[in-house]
Scaffold this active site. Structure first.
Site, PDB file in Angstrom:
ATOM      1  N   ASP A   1       0.819  -1.171  -0.147  1.00  0.00           N
ATOM      2  CA  ASP A   1      -0.197   0.060  -0.043  1.00  0.00           C
ATOM      3  C   ASP A   1       0.944   1.130   0.015  1.00  0.00           C
ATOM      4  OD1 ASP A   1      -2.406   1.431  -0.097  1.00  0.00           O
ATOM      5  OD2 ASP A   1      -2.656   1.379   2.332  1.00  0.00           O
TER       6      ASP A   1
ATOM      7  N   HIS B   1       2.121   3.268  -9.193  1.00  0.00           N
ATOM      8  CA  HIS B   1       1.778   1.929  -9.447  1.00  0.00           C
ATOM      9  C   HIS B   1       3.089   1.344 -10.174  1.00  0.00           C
ATOM     10  CE1 HIS B   1      -1.928   2.214  -7.622  1.00  0.00           C
ATOM     11  NE2 HIS B   1      -2.462   2.944  -8.423  1.00  0.00           N
TER      12      HIS B   1
ATOM     13  N   LEU C   1      10.676 -20.382  -5.239  1.00  0.00           N
ATOM     14  CA  LEU C   1       9.840 -19.583  -4.464  1.00  0.00           C
ATOM     15  C   LEU C   1       8.385 -19.520  -4.980  1.00  0.00           C
ATOM     16  CD1 LEU C   1       9.724 -17.177  -2.314  1.00  0.00           C
ATOM     17  CD2 LEU C   1      10.348 -15.706  -4.238  1.00  0.00           C
TER      18      LEU C   1
HETATM   19  C1  IPE Z   1      -5.253  -2.727  -0.010  1.00  0.00           C
HETATM   20  O1  IPE Z   1      -5.024  -1.198  -0.552  1.00  0.00           O
HETATM   21  C2  IPE Z   1      -5.319  -3.343  -1.432  1.00  0.00           C
HETATM   22  C3  IPE Z   1      -3.978  -3.471  -2.051  1.00  0.00           C
HETATM   23  C4  IPE Z   1      -2.888  -3.159  -1.687  1.00  0.00           C
HETATM   24  C5  IPE Z   1      -4.120  -4.100  -3.390  1.00  0.00           C
HETATM   25  P1  IPE Z   1      -6.194  -0.159  -0.367  1.00  0.00           P
HETATM   26  O2  IPE Z   1      -5.433   0.982  -0.783  1.00  0.00           O
HETATM   27  O3  IPE Z   1      -7.081  -0.495  -1.527  1.00  0.00           O
HETATM   28  O4  IPE Z   1      -6.790  -0.372   1.108  1.00  0.00           O
HETATM   29  P2  IPE Z   1      -7.698   0.715   1.745  1.00  0.00           P
HETATM   30  O5  IPE Z   1      -9.078   1.181   0.651  1.00  0.00           O
HETATM   31  O6  IPE Z   1      -7.002   1.950   2.244  1.00  0.00           O
HETATM   32  O7  IPE Z   1      -8.362   0.065   2.846  1.00  0.00           O
HETATM   33  C1  IPE Z   2      -1.635   0.251  -3.335  1.00  0.00           C
HETATM   34  O1  IPE Z   2      -1.450   1.484  -3.363  1.00  0.00           O
HETATM   35  C2  IPE Z   2      -2.005  -0.277  -4.713  1.00  0.00           C
HETATM   36  C3  IPE Z   2      -3.337  -0.846  -5.000  1.00  0.00           C
HETATM   37  C4  IPE Z   2      -4.230  -0.624  -4.268  1.00  0.00           C
HETATM   38  C5  IPE Z   2      -3.534  -1.093  -6.482  1.00  0.00           C
HETATM   39  P1  IPE Z   2      -2.464   2.558  -3.288  1.00  0.00           P
HETATM   40  O2  IPE Z   2      -2.929   3.087  -4.808  1.00  0.00           O
HETATM   41  O3  IPE Z   2      -3.670   2.102  -2.482  1.00  0.00           O
HETATM   42  O4  IPE Z   2      -1.806   3.781  -2.709  1.00  0.00           O
HETATM   43  P2  IPE Z   2      -2.373   4.878  -1.697  1.00  0.00           P
HETATM   44  O5  IPE Z   2      -3.004   4.254  -0.509  1.00  0.00           O
HETATM   45  O6  IPE Z   2      -3.590   5.477  -2.441  1.00  0.00           O
HETATM   46  O7  IPE Z   2      -1.318   5.699  -1.301  1.00  0.00           O
HETATM   47 MG    MG Z   3      -4.050   2.456  -0.639  1.00  0.00          MG
END
Ligand code: IPE
Ligand code: IPE
Ligand code: MG
Length: 241
Positions: free
Chosen positions: A15, A32, A126
């Site tokens: 995240d 990303h 792995l």
């Molecule tokens: C969780 O992250 C999903 C992934 C890392 C793929 P999110 O950014 O979607 O989670 P929330 O919405 O903050 O809980």
């Molecule tokens: C996690 O990073 C990746 C996915 C959920 C695809 P985020 O896109 O949720 O990044 P933040 O939380 O908005 O910084």
């Molecule tokens: Mg996020």
């Protein structure tokens, strides 16, 4: 780091990509992309440290709620990563599994996932599970529905065997980067006894040193599995883990 204290299975909620990009006045998709670089390094480092299973959360059932443009960028990134990364992973002994509901994905992406799995099926160094269009609730529901359709009794054991991650033992260490302390519908069943580790680092910044810190924190934990501290010996823990 002693081999015995290395977690067999590490799971990661990657995240913080969006915030990483926004802080640099870049579009979220740039985060990303950078996150993909961090993932490549993480897979390699896990292999080097002797981790046997790595499971990452790449796209959740709930991520469809994001702006359509971001969702389509993530689909494109996945498709591009398949052709770019799989030959390398294959050479490094990594076996890929995609975990999640595939029906909603395009034919092209679905074919790419199946090809990547087939190309790496002979590898054993792995196991790399990529959870894409995955949700813990989806997994429990699909497993229960499958057992019901087969007329099987639902027990902890039968449900466990019908889940999408039944090919690996439960995670020992579950890491979430990006500062949030929640599961966001990841591995609801399998994380029952995982050691949780939260890092404030955004995923694109989670480098090998950060992973080593998480592994060191894991090594210092005492896993009791419901027992008392006095009962815990390597043998008892092996039996219940
Ligand atoms: C969780 O992250 C999903 C992934 C890392 C793929 P999110 O950014 O979607 O989670 P929330 O919405 O903050 O809980
Ligand atoms: C996690 O990073 C990746 C996915 C959920 C695809 P985020 O896109 O949720 O990044 P933040 O939380 O908005 O910084
Ligand atoms: Mg996020």
């Amino acid at each position: 780091m002693s081999q015995a204290r290395i977690p067999h299975h590490v799971a990661i909620v990657m995240d913080g990509n969006g915030r990483w990009a926004t802080r640099r006045f870049l579009p979220r998709v740039a985060g990303h992309k950078k996150g993909m670089d961090a993932l490549r390094a993480c897979v390699r480092h896990c292999g080097e440290r002797g981790v046997k299973v790595l499971t990452v959360f790449a796209f959740s059932s709930e991520n469809w709620n994001r702006p359509a443009e971001e969702v389509s960028s993530l689909m494109e990134l996945l498709a591009a990563a398949l052709s770019r990364e799989v030959p390398q992973l294959k050479g490094e002994g990594v076996r890929i599994h995609f975990v999640g509901e595939r029906a909603a994905l395009s034919d092209k992406v679905r074919a790419g996932l199946a090809q990547a799995e087939a190309d790496t099926a002979g590898n054993t160094r792995l196991i790399f599970n990529v959870c894409f269009n995955y949700g813990g609730r989806w997994d429990i529901a699909q497993a229960a529905a499958r057992l019901a359709a087969q007329g099987q009794t639902i027990t902890e054991q039968s449900l466990d065997g019908a889940l999408a991650l039944s090919h690996v033992p439960d995670p020992d260490l579950l890491i979430r980067t990006g500062g949030e302390q929640r599961l966001s519908n990841f591995l609801l069943w399998q994380a029952a006894y995982a050691e949780l580790y939260f890092s404030d680092k955004l995923w694109p910044e989670f480098d090998s040193a950060a992973l080593d810190e998480a592994l060191a924190a894991f090594a210092a934990r005492e896993r009791r599995f419901g027992m008392t501290s006095e009962q815990v010996t390597p043998a008892t823990v092996r039996k219940v883990a």
